[in-house]
Design an enzyme around this catalytic site. Structure first.
Site, PDB file in Angstrom:
ATOM      1  N   LYS A  95     -36.648  -5.484  -4.355  1.00 42.49           N
ATOM      2  CA  LYS A  95     -35.305  -4.382  -3.840  1.00 42.49           C
ATOM      3  C   LYS A  95     -36.048  -4.065  -2.500  1.00 42.49           C
ATOM      4  CE  LYS A  95     -33.033  -3.246  -7.772  1.00 42.49           C
ATOM      5  NZ  LYS A  95     -33.488  -4.111  -9.055  1.00 42.49           N
ATOM      6  N   GLU A 117     -27.551   6.607  -5.556  1.00 46.98           N
ATOM      7  CA  GLU A 117     -27.291   6.938  -6.633  1.00 46.98           C
ATOM      8  C   GLU A 117     -28.324   5.557  -7.362  1.00 46.98           C
ATOM      9  OE1 GLU A 117     -24.927   4.967  -5.229  1.00 46.98           O
ATOM     10  OE2 GLU A 117     -25.504   3.094  -7.284  1.00 46.98           O
ATOM     11  N   SER A 385     -37.986 -12.144  -9.914  1.00 46.63           N
ATOM     12  CA  SER A 385     -37.998 -11.366  -8.880  1.00 46.63           C
ATOM     13  C   SER A 385     -39.264  -9.794  -8.880  1.00 46.63           C
ATOM     14  CB  SER A 385     -36.208 -10.890  -9.969  1.00 46.63           C
ATOM     15  OG  SER A 385     -36.106 -10.604 -10.615  1.00 46.63           O
TER      16      SER A 385
HETATM   17  C1  LIG Z   1     -33.066  -4.167  -9.625  1.00 48.74           C
HETATM   18  C2  LIG Z   1     -33.498  -5.943 -10.234  1.00 48.74           C
HETATM   19  C3  LIG Z   1     -32.655  -6.747 -10.833  1.00 48.74           C
HETATM   20  C4  LIG Z   1     -31.518  -7.013 -10.913  1.00 48.74           C
HETATM   21  O1  LIG Z   1     -30.238  -6.998  -9.496  1.00 48.74           O
HETATM   22  P1  LIG Z   1     -30.278  -8.192  -8.616  1.00 48.74           P
HETATM   23  O2  LIG Z   1     -29.325  -7.520  -7.409  1.00 48.74           O
HETATM   24  O3  LIG Z   1     -29.271  -8.805  -9.429  1.00 48.74           O
HETATM   25  O4  LIG Z   1     -31.308  -8.844  -8.639  1.00 48.74           O
HETATM   26  C5  LIG Z   1     -33.620  -8.276 -10.960  1.00 48.74           C
HETATM   27  N1  LIG Z   1     -34.725  -8.086 -11.270  1.00 48.74           N
HETATM   28  C6  LIG Z   1     -35.317  -6.694 -10.592  1.00 48.74           C
HETATM   29  C7  LIG Z   1     -36.791  -6.717 -10.775  1.00 48.74           C
HETATM   30  C8  LIG Z   1     -35.274  -6.232 -10.597  1.00 48.74           C
HETATM   31  O5  LIG Z   1     -35.344  -4.850 -10.499  1.00 48.74           O
END
Ligand SMILES: *Cc1c(COP(=O)(O)O)cnc(C)c1O
Length: 401
Positions: A95, A117, A385
């Site tokens: 993010k 938000e 992610s």
């Molecule tokens: C917020 C988040 C997601 C989901 O958001 P996307 O916009 O689908 O990527 C996925 N993995 C992590 C670690 C997150 O914090």
């Protein structure tokens, strides 16, 4: 020259095929158009590009490495699993990539405040971090119920110096926080920037957030080529709104040999309405939050209640570009359940010493399910992610550890 079929997307009105657009009232459309034209100009500027590249390198810690999960691959007996380590970024997830982009854009546009938000608080923390760094005031709206549940993230946001607005109306969760943040934004769209947290919302946000995240795929493609002399056979990422998935997919869209897989949360089962959030798998074309996209609806045509063990994935809409990529068949959308997610979370922790975010564990779950049926010379690249520190207590409690 390879044909760049996907490069010009979206069109000038923000459409990916029939999805996207700006389904907002006229005064808001003007504000969105202003952001779109400022974005087009500012991202061309050398000083903007250089500052963002420098921050990605020295602040976020980019490029994030690709790790070959040899032990997990060997245990499963099949294709090789590799992880793009977005969990190693500063703040622990992907993010920060788009939050830095948005905060920097706000400063270049001369905005006086960034507003957003947050639900579980992940977007709020990443944005508060980026705003502290860039030196721009930040205001995060969060439901009172979520504030009480998400203590560590609330504390972090306070420490980082953002203004936290507790929303007490209605159910006091994400939906009310969205409404409240939007009202504040509409007081002065000229001086404020609304910072959306995924590839969702009205144009230009699905495009901007994708562009800021696309560093992930550009790095991964070059790293993989350099290390293996070839591209991966499969690239998998979890899909909530879809930003980390678009981030890694974008660089591979024109590589027809690469199978792209978006993994949605099937929660407690796609046969249980309200207990999953598999929007592309179970939903249908509709509209939500200012965009046309796949939507999960209840019998009254309202956005459905959704559930996932990973709070970052429980959203009844999905990015417009994903909706389009599903229809044309370029991306294969699959689902993984809460139970599979927990299994993958524990496997990656115990076999590789990497505690993944519950969101990311959905993509790992797909890889674990698929690898055994593939030959050992095939390669699966998973976008990891985020890291799972935020989920450790929850999982330990759930599994009685
Ligand atoms: C917020 C988040 C997601 C989901 O958001 P996307 O916009 O689908 O990527 C996925 N993995 C992590 C670690 C997150 O914090």
């Amino acid at each position: 020259m390879p044909s760049t079929t996907f490069a010009p997307m979206p069109n000038a009105e923000g459409y990916f095929g029939p999805y996207g657009g700006q389904l907002v009232p006229p005064h808001l459309k003007q504000a969105m158009d202003d952001i779109a034209s400022a974005y087009a100009q500012i991202t061309q500027r050398e000083d903007f590009q250089q500052e963002l590249a420098q921050l990605f390198a020295d602040y976020v810690g980019r490029p994030s490495p690709i790790f070959h999960a040899r032990r997990l691959s060997a245990q499963l007996g099949g294709a090789q699993i590799h992880l793009k380590r977005e969990d190693l970024n500063h703040t622990g997830a992907h993010k920060i990539n788009h939050c830095l982009g948005e905060a920097l854009l706000a400063r270049f546009m001369g905005k006086k405040k960034v507003i957003a938000e947050t639900g579980a608080g992940q977007h709020g923390v990443a944005l508060a971090t980026a705003c502290a760094l860039v030196g721009i005031p930040c205001e995060i709206h969060m439901g009172q119920v979520d504030i009480e549940k998400e203590h560590p993230n609330v504390t972090k946001m306070r420490i980082l110096g953002c203004k936290l607005v507790a929303v007490t109306r209605g159910a006091a969760t994400l939906k009310e926080a969205v409404d409240s943040a939007f009202e504040e934004y509409l007081h002065n769209p000229t001086d404020y920037l609304y910072a959306i947290g995924s590839v969702v919302g009205p144009h230009p946000f699905p495009m901007m957030v994708r562009d800021f995240q696309s560093i992930v795929g550009r790095e991964a493609r070059a790293q993989f080529l350099e290390k293996h002399g070839r591209l991966p056979d499969h690239v998998a990422a979890c899909v909530g709104g879809g930003s980390n998935a678009m981030g890694i997919f974008t660089a591979f869209l024109d590589d027809a040999s690469v199978h792209l897989v978006g993994v949605e949360p099937s929660g407690e089962g796609t046969d249980k309405p309200g207990r999953h959030a598999a929007t592309l798998t179970m939903g249908k074309p509709g509209a939500i939050h200012g965009m046309a996209c796949y939507v999960l609806e209840n019998a009254d045509g309202e956005p459905a209640a959704v559930h996932s063990i990973a709070s970052g994935l429980d959203y009844p809409g999905v990015g417009p570009q994903h909706s389009y990529l599903k229809d044309i068949g370029r991306v294969d959308y699959q689902a993984a359940s809460d139970a599979e997610c927990l299994e993958a979370f524990m496997a990656l922790s115990r076999v590789e010493g990497i505690i993944p975010a519950l969101e990311s564990a959905h993509a790992v779950a797909w890889a674990m399910r698929t690898a055994p049926g593939l030959p050992a010379d095939q390669h699966i690249l998973v976008n990891l992610s985020g890291r799972g520190d935020k989920d450790a207590d929850f999982v330990a409690q759930r599994l009685g550890l």
